[in-house]
Structures are given as C-alpha cells and as structure tokens.
Design an enzyme around this catalytic site. Structure first.
Site, PDB file in Angstrom:
ATOM      1  N   THR A  97      -5.933  -2.259   9.563  1.00 57.07           N
ATOM      2  CA  THR A  97      -6.253  -3.581   9.008  1.00 57.07           C
ATOM      3  C   THR A  97      -4.929  -4.272   8.697  1.00 57.07           C
ATOM      4  OG1 THR A  97      -6.555  -2.404   6.919  1.00 57.07           O
ATOM      5  CG2 THR A  97      -8.539  -3.170   8.018  1.00 57.07           C
ATOM      6  N   ARG A 126      -5.976   8.084   1.256  1.00 54.09           N
ATOM      7  CA  ARG A 126      -4.924   7.970   0.235  1.00 54.09           C
ATOM      8  C   ARG A 126      -3.726   8.847   0.566  1.00 54.09           C
ATOM      9  NH1 ARG A 126      -8.291   9.231  -5.223  1.00 54.09           N
ATOM     10  NH2 ARG A 126      -7.737   7.247  -6.146  1.00 54.09           N
ATOM     11  N   LYS A 140      -8.424   1.445  -4.031  1.00 54.78           N
ATOM     12  CA  LYS A 140      -7.353   1.720  -3.060  1.00 54.78           C
ATOM     13  C   LYS A 140      -6.276   0.629  -3.108  1.00 54.78           C
ATOM     14  CE  LYS A 140      -5.000   2.606   0.583  1.00 54.78           C
ATOM     15  NZ  LYS A 140      -4.400   3.790   1.116  1.00 54.78           N
ATOM     16  N   ASN A 149      -1.974   0.913  -4.370  1.00 60.44           N
ATOM     17  CA  ASN A 149      -0.763   0.494  -3.651  1.00 60.44           C
ATOM     18  C   ASN A 149      -0.098  -0.705  -4.322  1.00 60.44           C
ATOM     19  OD1 ASN A 149      -0.874   2.575  -1.882  1.00 60.44           O
ATOM     20  ND2 ASN A 149      -1.651   1.416  -0.149  1.00 60.44           N
ATOM     21  N   ARG A 180       5.916   7.341 -22.196  1.00 60.98           N
ATOM     22  CA  ARG A 180       4.909   6.475 -21.579  1.00 60.98           C
ATOM     23  C   ARG A 180       5.519   5.425 -20.638  1.00 60.98           C
ATOM     24  NH1 ARG A 180       3.554   8.017 -26.384  1.00 60.98           N
ATOM     25  NH2 ARG A 180       4.706   6.373 -27.431  1.00 60.98           N
ATOM     26  N   CYS A 220       1.436  -0.142   4.323  1.00 58.79           N
ATOM     27  CA  CYS A 220       0.466  -0.055   3.224  1.00 58.79           C
ATOM     28  C   CYS A 220       0.901  -0.859   2.015  1.00 58.79           C
ATOM     29  CB  CYS A 220       0.279   1.403   2.832  1.00 58.79           C
ATOM     30  SG  CYS A 220      -0.029   2.449   4.255  1.00 58.79           S
ATOM     31  N   TYR A 265      11.093   3.201   7.661  1.00 54.77           N
ATOM     32  CA  TYR A 265      10.714   2.447   6.453  1.00 54.77           C
ATOM     33  C   TYR A 265      10.926   3.237   5.179  1.00 54.77           C
ATOM     34  CZ  TYR A 265       6.160   4.626   5.402  1.00 54.77           C
ATOM     35  OH  TYR A 265       5.155   5.492   5.023  1.00 54.77           O
TER      36      TYR A 265
HETATM   37  N1  SAJ Z   1       9.939   2.674  -2.208  1.00 58.74           N
HETATM   38  C1  SAJ Z   1      10.933   2.191  -3.066  1.00 58.74           C
HETATM   39  N2  SAJ Z   1      11.063   2.764  -4.294  1.00 58.74           N
HETATM   40  C2  SAJ Z   1      10.263   3.799  -4.705  1.00 58.74           C
HETATM   41  C3  SAJ Z   1       9.250   4.275  -3.852  1.00 58.74           C
HETATM   42  C4  SAJ Z   1       9.106   3.691  -2.601  1.00 58.74           C
HETATM   43  O1  SAJ Z   1      11.685   1.265  -2.730  1.00 58.74           O
HETATM   44  O2  SAJ Z   1      10.458   4.264  -5.832  1.00 58.74           O
HETATM   45  C5  SAJ Z   1       9.753   2.064  -0.876  1.00 58.74           C
HETATM   46  C6  SAJ Z   1       9.940   3.052   0.263  1.00 58.74           C
HETATM   47  O3  SAJ Z   1      11.289   3.177   0.623  1.00 58.74           O
HETATM   48  C7  SAJ Z   1       9.093   2.412   1.356  1.00 58.74           C
HETATM   49  C8  SAJ Z   1       7.942   1.759   0.571  1.00 58.74           C
HETATM   50  O4  SAJ Z   1       8.392   1.654  -0.762  1.00 58.74           O
HETATM   51  O5  SAJ Z   1       9.813   1.401   2.039  1.00 58.74           O
HETATM   52  C9  SAJ Z   1       6.626   2.507   0.605  1.00 58.74           C
HETATM   53  O6  SAJ Z   1       6.818   3.901   0.451  1.00 58.74           O
HETATM   54  P1  SAJ Z   1       5.825   4.837  -0.414  1.00 58.74           P
HETATM   55  O7  SAJ Z   1       6.303   6.228  -0.293  1.00 58.74           O
HETATM   56  O8  SAJ Z   1       5.687   4.301  -1.784  1.00 58.74           O
HETATM   57  O9  SAJ Z   1       4.392   4.634   0.256  1.00 58.74           O
HETATM   58  P2  SAJ Z   1       3.741   4.777   1.733  1.00 58.74           P
HETATM   59  O10 SAJ Z   1       3.565   3.390   2.279  1.00 58.74           O
HETATM   60  O11 SAJ Z   1       4.447   5.769   2.586  1.00 58.74           O
HETATM   61  O12 SAJ Z   1       2.291   5.406   1.342  1.00 58.74           O
HETATM   62  C10 SAJ Z   1       1.471   4.728   0.381  1.00 58.74           C
HETATM   63  C11 SAJ Z   1       0.911   5.783  -0.592  1.00 58.74           C
HETATM   64  N3  SAJ Z   1       0.301   5.128  -1.740  1.00 58.74           N
HETATM   65  C12 SAJ Z   1       0.604   5.483  -2.999  1.00 58.74           C
HETATM   66  O13 SAJ Z   1       1.409   6.336  -3.269  1.00 58.74           O
HETATM   67  C13 SAJ Z   1      -0.127   4.763  -4.096  1.00 58.74           C
HETATM   68  C14 SAJ Z   1      -0.110   6.651   0.143  1.00 58.74           C
HETATM   69  O14 SAJ Z   1      -0.744   7.547  -0.777  1.00 58.74           O
HETATM   70  C15 SAJ Z   1      -1.187   5.754   0.785  1.00 58.74           C
HETATM   71  O15 SAJ Z   1      -2.148   6.525   1.476  1.00 58.74           O
HETATM   72  C16 SAJ Z   1      -0.473   4.849   1.779  1.00 58.74           C
HETATM   73  O16 SAJ Z   1       0.433   4.027   1.046  1.00 58.74           O
HETATM   74  C17 SAJ Z   1      -1.536   4.013   2.483  1.00 58.74           C
HETATM   75  O17 SAJ Z   1      -1.898   4.357   3.631  1.00 58.74           O
HETATM   76  O18 SAJ Z   1      -2.079   3.087   1.870  1.00 58.74           O
END
Ligand code: SAJ
Length: 430
Positions: free
Chosen positions: A83, A154, A206, A210, A246, A260, A316
């Site tokens: 999506t 997730r 969901k 994110n 906290r 995502c 990414y």
């Molecule tokens: N990032 C930061 N700082 C952080 C954490 C991440 O800059 O502290 C950046 C990363 O470098 C990256 C982006 O954010 O560019 C996303 O990375 P991520 O590891 O946070 O997430 P994704 O996109 O790999 O996976 C997320 C996950 N969602 C959550 O943790 C709430 C995963 O569980 C979901 O299944 C996935 O999105 C999805 O498919 O929606």
C-alpha cells in the site's frame, strides 16, 4: 489444517506463506511476478531473511507450498500486497493493489471462507473498500456468507521470521464471528498473544505504532538541531534523559526511510487532515534531515562543489539490503546536485570497491548507515589515501577517538559542543 491462499509474495507474503506451510497448512502463494513464481517453484525465496530460504525449500519439497498466478479456491485468503503513497506535499494511500487483490479473491470466494487483509491500510479500508469489492464481485455477503478481518503485520526487516512467530498480533474482524475465526487461524502459526478488536481499530493500531516511532525520531532529530545551536552534545543529552524511568528517546539520524515509518503516518493524516498537525510536522522534521546533513558537510568544507566525498551507506537502515526510500540515497543525490564528486559504498549492497580505494583523494567521509561492518573500518589506511581527513558520523556509531588519532576532524550530527568549538578554531585537518 486449512487450504490457504496468500496473495502477494513480498516481504510479508513470502515468509507468511512459508511459515503457514511449515505448520502443515496447504498454501498457494499468489503473485503476478513470473520471477517470483519461477523462484518459488524451484524452491527458492526471493526475499533475503534469516532462515527463510530453508523454510521455503522445505515447504515446496513437502508439497505444502506452491505458486500460482491467480487465487484458487481455498478456506482462507490472506491479502499481503503493498500500500504505497502517492502525491507530493500531502500524500495519500494508493489502494490499487489492495483493490486488485480483493477482486481476484472475490472471483474464487465461496460461502464459509475467510479473508484477512494484512496490508497496512488507512482506517476503514477493510469495511469500506475490501468488503464492498468482495461482496459485489462474488455476490456473497460479508459477515453472513464469508468472514472478513484485518490483521496487520508487525515484523521488523532482518528479523521477519522470528517476529512473525513470536510477536503479539492484533486481529480485528468486521463482526465477532470474523474476529474469533481469525484468532483461531492465527493461533495455528503464531506463538505470541493474539489481541482481539474490530477491523478499523486494528488498522489504526498498526498506523499508531509506526507513527509513534516517526514522531519520536522527529523529536530526537529536532533536539539534534537544537543541540547543535546550543553547543550541547545531543547523544549525551538523550542518553542522560533516557535514564529517567519514563522517558525513551529514539535516535537522531540522517532521516527516516523504508516503506513503513515514513509512509504510514500519512494514512492517518489522510483520514483526519484537520486534526493531525503533530504528525505532519514530524514528517517535515524527518524529511529535512538529509538536507541538514549536506549543510554540515558544506560548512566544514566551505561548499561541496567539485569536492570528492565518500558516502558510507545506501540502504534505508543498518544491516539490511533494502535501499527503498533511503535517506542515505537522498543525501548522495543532494550532494551530487550541489556539484560534489560523490562515491557511494554500502557494506551490504555496494561493497565491491574497498572504502580505502574510494577514499583516494577524497575530502570527506560521511557515515549515513550504521552497518555493523563499518566498525571494522581502518581510519589510518583510509586517512592515508584522503586529501583532507574529515569524517561526519550521522549515527554516533564510529569510535571517534580512533579517527581523531588517525588525524581526522570528526563531526557528529547533533554534537553541538564540538561543532561550535570547531567553528571558532576552523583549521581543517590535512
Ligand atoms: N531510525 C532512526 N532512528 C531510530 C530508529 C530508526 O533514524 O532511533 C530510522 C532508520 O534508520 C530507518 C527508519 O527510521 O531509516 C525506519 O527504521 P525502523 O527500524 O524504525 O523501522 P522499519 O521501517 O524497518 O520497520 C517498522 C517496524 N515498526 C515498528 O517498530 C513500530 C516494524 O515492526 C513494522 O512491521 C514495519 O515498520 C512495517 O512494515 O510497518
């Protein structure tokens, strides 16, 4: 055990199909791509995830997992198609694939079947988009003749199979019977808890997850900019703040990428544009970060035009091979637009030429992705080849001391203490 049709064999569909087959369901994986189907027929996964290759091979060998171009009669249909978003300023969900998948399922839907939408979707998609398509094309009635639920995926890339099995799941049916049927089905292959709700709540949950991360990262990024202005080291400040029982900041960085976290918040904005300014602002803060990284490089060098810059990282995020929506790629593109001579290395996807060779005559090394392999970089060997020894660490990942010892000027994103000190001395290391 059920006969299950999984529509869409991407990052979610392929592992889900393989996991379902491994617990004894008979699974038909559906995809339009000949490449994916040919690989599946040969027992190969097109998705690179720990343990997935073995699971797919075993499923195909046992006859529990086969591929097909279109859905066939089954007890359960899982829709796991992308999506994406479209549009520039305000982005909106593109449900083309969800609609097409629902139409294809409707053509083989029989009374008593269950359809589960797993694709991350704007609130209301299950009841207002998928249900009407299924009803209209099949002549059956949702809730009366067939069951329908949303069960968002997730899983975290690089840990997909582990999380597919062990994460808690949220299932939301369009009625209590659908919710219960979905719970019973997911209990056959999920070890985590299964939380029950309605379809629209499951969709929102969901998106909230994110968005929580996106807003939290935006706050960390905003504090990185504030820290640079105030002469404070944001990493030290965040670490100290996170000692509060906290408070839990995520990490600043060169931006938020992937399919995502940078996308899903827009689905909420689309559903309630007038009352979501915080989400819109957070997206804007995260989207500005690649430009800020370019500014940091330009400040140290006094402009980037004609300067040779080595960028470390194209994916990414760390330790994945996925380059979709990568802020690192955006930084490289912006530097090129400014006339820099950019050379890109990525420890996962673009590692043919050693960093030392790319660094020949370079003036800046910019670390954008914290791949574990970058811990092994040798500052002395790299520095020897460079014309000017400057390194920018946007992830607070490098051991700054060893780079300094090798004669580098080390700049860290959000480290206002050193940035301000450097601005007053301003003698680039040679
Ligand atoms: N990032 C930061 N700082 C952080 C954490 C991440 O800059 O502290 C950046 C990363 O470098 C990256 C982006 O954010 O560019 C996303 O990375 P991520 O590891 O946070 O997430 P994704 O996109 O790999 O996976 C997320 C996950 N969602 C959550 O943790 C709430 C995963 O569980 C979901 O299944 C996935 O999105 C999805 O498919 O929606």
């Amino acid at each position: 055990m059920k006969r299950v049709c999984v529509v869409g064999l991407g990052y979610i569909g392929m592992p889900t199909a393989a996991r379902l087959a491994s617990v004894g369901h008979t699974v038909v994986g559906v995809d339009l791509s000949r490449r994916i189907l040919d690989a599946l027929t040969a027992g190969r996964s097109t998705i690179d995830e720990p343990d997935l290759a073995q699971l797919v091979a075993a499923g195909v060998a046992s006859g529990h997992l086969v591929g097909s171009e279109c859905p066939v009669a089954a007890d359960v249909f899982i829709i796991a198609v992308p999506t994406p978003i479209r549009g520039l300023a305000r982005k909106e969900a593109d449900l083309t694939y969800v609609r097409a998948a629902a139409r294809s399922v409707a053509s083989v839907l029989r009374p008593g079947n269950m359809v589960v939408l797993e694709s991350t979707s704007p609130p209301g998609t299950t009841t207002k988009v998928v249900a009407p398509i299924l009803e209209c094309e099949s002549g059956l009635s949702a809730g009366k003749d067939f069951l329908l639920a949303h069960c968002p995926e997730r899983v975290l890339p690089a840990r997909i199979l582990h999380e597919l099995v062990n994460n808690d799941r949220v299932v939301g049916g369009i009625d209590p019977a659908s919710t219960e049927a979905a719970r019973a089905f997911y209990a056959t292959f999920v070890a985590g808890a299964i939380l029950l709700t309605d379809a629209t709540t499951a969709e929102l949950v969901k998106l909230m997850e994110n968005t929580f991360r996106d807003v939290n990262i935006a706050l960390a990024n905003e504090f990185a900019l504030v820290a640079e202005k105030l002469g404070v080291d944001v990493w030290e400040a965040i670490d100290a703040a996170n000692h509060h029982p906290r408070v839990n900041f995520l990490r600043p960085g060169p931006g938020v990428g992937g399919h995502c976290i940078a996308v899903d918040p827009w689905f909420i904005v689309g559903a309630a544009p007038e009352i979501t300014p915080l989400i819109v602002a957070s997206r804007a803060v995260n989207d500005i970060m690649p430009l800020h990284v370019v500014d940091l490089v330009a400040e140290t060098l006094g402009g980037v035009t004609g300067r040779r810059i080595v960028v470390l990282g194209a994916t990414y995020k760390a330790n994945v091979e996925d380059t979709r929506e990568s802020p690192a790629a955006e930084v490289a593109a912006l530097l090129r637009e400014e006339g820099a001579d950019v050379r890109v290395h990525d420890a996962m996807v673009l590692a043919d030429t050693p960093v030392e060779d790319l660094a020949d005559q370079a003036e800046y090394l910019v670390l954008l992705v914290d791949h574990a392999a970058y811990r092994e970089l040798d500052p002395v060997a790299i520095g020897r080849r460079m014309r000017q020894r400057n390194v920018l660490d946007t992830r607070n990942f490098l051991v700054a001391e060893s780079w300094r010892e090798a004669g580098f000027r080390v700049v860290r994103l959000g480290d206002g203490r050193r940035l301000l000190a450097a601005a007053t001395v301003d003698e680039p290391a040679g």
